[in-house]
Motif scaffolding. Structure first.
Motif, PDB file in Angstrom:
ATOM      1  N   PHE A 175      80.066   2.065 -76.348  1.00  0.00           N
ATOM      2  CA  PHE A 175      80.167   2.071 -77.810  1.00  0.00           C
ATOM      3  C   PHE A 175      79.685   3.397 -78.393  1.00  0.00           C
ATOM      4  N   MET A 176      78.557   3.911 -77.885  1.00  0.00           N
ATOM      5  CA  MET A 176      78.016   5.159 -78.408  1.00  0.00           C
ATOM      6  C   MET A 176      78.937   6.340 -78.098  1.00  0.00           C
ATOM      7  N   GLU A 177      79.562   6.344 -76.921  1.00  0.00           N
ATOM      8  CA  GLU A 177      80.518   7.415 -76.617  1.00  0.00           C
ATOM      9  C   GLU A 177      81.702   7.388 -77.582  1.00  0.00           C
ATOM     10  N   ALA A 178      82.223   6.180 -77.850  1.00  0.00           N
ATOM     11  CA  ALA A 178      83.336   6.075 -78.800  1.00  0.00           C
ATOM     12  C   ALA A 178      82.896   6.472 -80.206  1.00  0.00           C
ATOM     13  N   TYR A 179      81.654   6.103 -80.581  1.00  0.00           N
ATOM     14  CA  TYR A 179      81.153   6.446 -81.912  1.00  0.00           C
ATOM     15  C   TYR A 179      80.962   7.963 -82.053  1.00  0.00           C
ATOM     16  N   ASP A 180      80.376   8.607 -81.024  1.00  0.00           N
ATOM     17  CA  ASP A 180      80.195  10.061 -81.069  1.00  0.00           C
ATOM     18  C   ASP A 180      81.529  10.789 -81.137  1.00  0.00           C
ATOM     19  N   GLN A 181      82.496  10.293 -80.398  1.00  0.00           N
ATOM     20  CA  GLN A 181      83.819  10.907 -80.436  1.00  0.00           C
ATOM     21  C   GLN A 181      84.449  10.755 -81.819  1.00  0.00           C
ATOM     22  N   LYS A 182      84.258   9.592 -82.440  1.00  0.00           N
ATOM     23  CA  LYS A 182      84.801   9.370 -83.775  1.00  0.00           C
ATOM     24  C   LYS A 182      84.149  10.293 -84.802  1.00  0.00           C
ATOM     25  N   ILE A 183      82.803  10.456 -84.725  1.00  0.00           N
ATOM     26  CA  ILE A 183      82.100  11.345 -85.650  1.00  0.00           C
ATOM     27  C   ILE A 183      82.541  12.791 -85.451  1.00  0.00           C
ATOM     28  N   ALA A 184      82.728  13.196 -84.174  1.00  0.00           N
ATOM     29  CA  ALA A 184      83.173  14.564 -83.906  1.00  0.00           C
ATOM     30  C   ALA A 184      84.568  14.809 -84.473  1.00  0.00           C
ATOM     31  N   GLU A 185      85.455  13.822 -84.334  1.00  0.00           N
ATOM     32  CA  GLU A 185      86.799  13.972 -84.896  1.00  0.00           C
ATOM     33  C   GLU A 185      86.759  14.055 -86.414  1.00  0.00           C
ATOM     34  N   GLU A 186      85.901  13.252 -87.056  1.00  0.00           N
ATOM     35  CA  GLU A 186      85.791  13.311 -88.508  1.00  0.00           C
ATOM     36  C   GLU A 186      85.247  14.662 -88.974  1.00  0.00           C
ATOM     37  N   GLU A 187      84.243  15.202 -88.258  1.00  0.00           N
ATOM     38  CA  GLU A 187      83.705  16.510 -88.629  1.00  0.00           C
ATOM     39  C   GLU A 187      84.736  17.613 -88.442  1.00  0.00           C
ATOM     40  N   THR A 188      85.502  17.549 -87.349  1.00  0.00           N
ATOM     41  CA  THR A 188      86.552  18.544 -87.121  1.00  0.00           C
ATOM     42  C   THR A 188      87.613  18.479 -88.208  1.00  0.00           C
ATOM     43  N   LYS A 189      87.976  17.265 -88.584  1.00  0.00           N
ATOM     44  CA  LYS A 189      88.970  17.102 -89.642  1.00  0.00           C
ATOM     45  C   LYS A 189      88.447  17.590 -90.979  1.00  0.00           C
ATOM     46  N   ALA A 190      87.148  17.342 -91.267  1.00  0.00           N
ATOM     47  CA  ALA A 190      86.560  17.808 -92.524  1.00  0.00           C
ATOM     48  C   ALA A 190      86.504  19.334 -92.567  1.00  0.00           C
ATOM     49  N   LYS A 191      86.181  19.968 -91.406  1.00  0.00           N
ATOM     50  CA  LYS A 191      86.159  21.428 -91.355  1.00  0.00           C
ATOM     51  C   LYS A 191      87.541  22.019 -91.594  1.00  0.00           C
ATOM     52  N   GLU A 192      88.563  21.352 -91.040  1.00  0.00           N
ATOM     53  CA  GLU A 192      89.923  21.849 -91.231  1.00  0.00           C
ATOM     54  C   GLU A 192      90.372  21.703 -92.678  1.00  0.00           C
ATOM     55  N   GLU A 193      89.945  20.607 -93.340  1.00  0.00           N
ATOM     56  CA  GLU A 193      90.358  20.381 -94.717  1.00  0.00           C
ATOM     57  C   GLU A 193      89.510  21.139 -95.731  1.00  0.00           C
ATOM     58  N   GLU A 194      88.325  21.621 -95.318  1.00  0.00           N
ATOM     59  CA  GLU A 194      87.432  22.312 -96.241  1.00  0.00           C
ATOM     60  C   GLU A 194      88.021  23.656 -96.649  1.00  0.00           C
ATOM     61  N   GLY A 195      88.059  23.898 -97.950  1.00  0.00           N
ATOM     62  CA  GLY A 195      88.570  25.159 -98.478  1.00  0.00           C
ATOM     63  C   GLY A 195      90.075  25.204 -98.624  1.00  0.00           C
ATOM     64  N   VAL A 196      90.778  24.171 -98.181  1.00  0.00           N
ATOM     65  CA  VAL A 196      92.239  24.146 -98.292  1.00  0.00           C
ATOM     66  C   VAL A 196      92.620  23.302 -99.507  1.00  0.00           C
ATOM     67  N   PRO A 197      93.316  23.877-100.496  1.00  0.00           N
ATOM     68  CA  PRO A 197      93.683  23.094-101.686  1.00  0.00           C
ATOM     69  C   PRO A 197      94.711  22.026-101.348  1.00  0.00           C
ATOM     70  N   ASP A 198      94.603  20.898-102.045  1.00  0.00           N
ATOM     71  CA  ASP A 198      95.555  19.823-101.828  1.00  0.00           C
ATOM     72  C   ASP A 198      96.819  20.050-102.655  1.00  0.00           C
ATOM     73  N   GLU A 199      97.625  19.003-102.800  1.00  0.00           N
ATOM     74  CA  GLU A 199      98.898  19.131-103.511  1.00  0.00           C
ATOM     75  C   GLU A 199      98.699  19.494-104.978  1.00  0.00           C
ATOM     76  N   GLU A 200      97.614  19.009-105.580  1.00  0.00           N
ATOM     77  CA  GLU A 200      97.349  19.286-106.991  1.00  0.00           C
ATOM     78  C   GLU A 200      96.513  20.544-107.199  1.00  0.00           C
ATOM     79  N   GLY A 201      96.157  21.227-106.128  1.00  0.00           N
ATOM     80  CA  GLY A 201      95.399  22.462-106.257  1.00  0.00           C
ATOM     81  C   GLY A 201      93.895  22.296-106.210  1.00  0.00           C
ATOM     82  N   TRP A 202      93.375  21.081-105.955  1.00  0.00           N
ATOM     83  CA  TRP A 202      91.940  20.859-105.884  1.00  0.00           C
ATOM     84  C   TRP A 202      91.418  21.222-104.499  1.00  0.00           C
TER      85      TRP A 202
END
Length: 279
Positions: A175-202
């Motif tokens: 369970f902890m391995e799956a949880y750590d992997q999930k948190i790492a994927e969320e952090e990677t996704k947040a880093k990729e989305e950080e600073g990139v404007p969305d469709e409305e420019g936010w």
């Protein structure tokens, strides 16, 4: 006084006829039992375009499963229809046909004893059609597969309630391995989305730049709580009445005046010592 319509509805509600489109399979606990209990079965199906946990055309939905009929017993009853891939008992049917996380026998509470429903998944689609054609009566407790009752059942339940440490450790680690992997994927996704404007420019702004707070130990937390308790007790006892508040103010002013006079005398003494005296 009961009206005729109400009488008719009462008679219909007490009738033990099976639900519509649910074939009935009679079962008995043992050969000594004369009365039969009925399981109502149907091929499990969902609406078109809806995701389901259970595979289509291979899942049998069973109603009115008695408390003494466990997953193992139900698998033995339906084993003549074909090899059973999986079996799950539930308190009520799944209303939302969505994917679920796998169950844990250590961290999930036991279901409330009572009549349940079951989802039986066969390895081949022919198992469902064979189960719908069963006539019975089927025996739950046989010589080859006896069902324990009374003290033996209590002993078995107690033995099952004590978890195996190695199996528990394996499940926690998984369970902890799956949880750590999930948190790492969320952090990677947040880093990729950080600073990139969305469709409305936010542009999404996160709190990633803040300094991480070190976790407190238990001893440090206890010291902080004790300090807060003393401070609160001091505050509650200090200046409880209005006259106490006035007296504390007057004492504070008197101390300030006394200190002012002492400072004046000290300054005069310093000035007297600094005078030039040649003789």
């Amino acid at each position: 006084y009961v009206s005729k319509k109400k009488k008719k509805s009462i008679i219909l509600s007490t009738n033990s006829s099976p639900p519509i489109s649910f074939p009935a399979i009679p079962i008995k606990f043992s050969e000594k039992q004369q009365a039969s209990h009925y399981l109502y079965v149907r091929a499990h199906s969902v609406r078109e375009g809806t995701k389901s946990t259970w595979p289509r055309k291979r899942t049998l939905f069973v109603l009115n499963v008695p408390p003494y009929c466990t997953e193992e017993c139900l698998s033995c009853l339906l084993s003549s229809c074909g090899p059973v891939q999986s079996m799950e008992l539930q308190d009520k049917p799944d209303l939302a046909e969505s994917l679920k996380e796998p169950r844990s026998k250590f961290f999930h509470p036991k279901p409330v004893p009572g009549f349940q429903v079951a989802y039986v998944v066969f390895q081949k689609p022919g198992g469902v059609s064979a189960a719908l054609a069963l006539k019975g009566p089927l025996l739950v407790s046989t010589e080859s597969h006896p069902v324990k009752t009374g003290i033996q059942k209590w002993i078995r339940d107690y033995a099952d309630s004590v978890p195996d440490p190695e199996a528990l450790r394996v499940e926690v680690d998984t369970f902890m391995e799956a949880y750590d992997q999930k948190i790492a994927e969320e952090e990677t996704k947040a880093k990729e989305e950080e600073g990139v404007p969305d469709e409305e420019g936010w542009v999404k702004v996160t709190r990633r730049g803040r300094r991480p707070v070190l976790p407190r130990t238990e001893a440090a937390s206890l010291r902080v709580l004790e300090r807060e308790r003393r401070k609160r007790a001091r505050k509650e006892l200090l200046n409880f009445y209005a006259w106490q508040h006035r007296e504390s103010k007057m004492e504070h002013l008197a101390q300030l005046r006394k200190k002012f006079e002492e400072d004046k005398q000290r300054i005069e003494l310093l000035r007297a010592q600094r005078k030039f005296r040649p003789y």
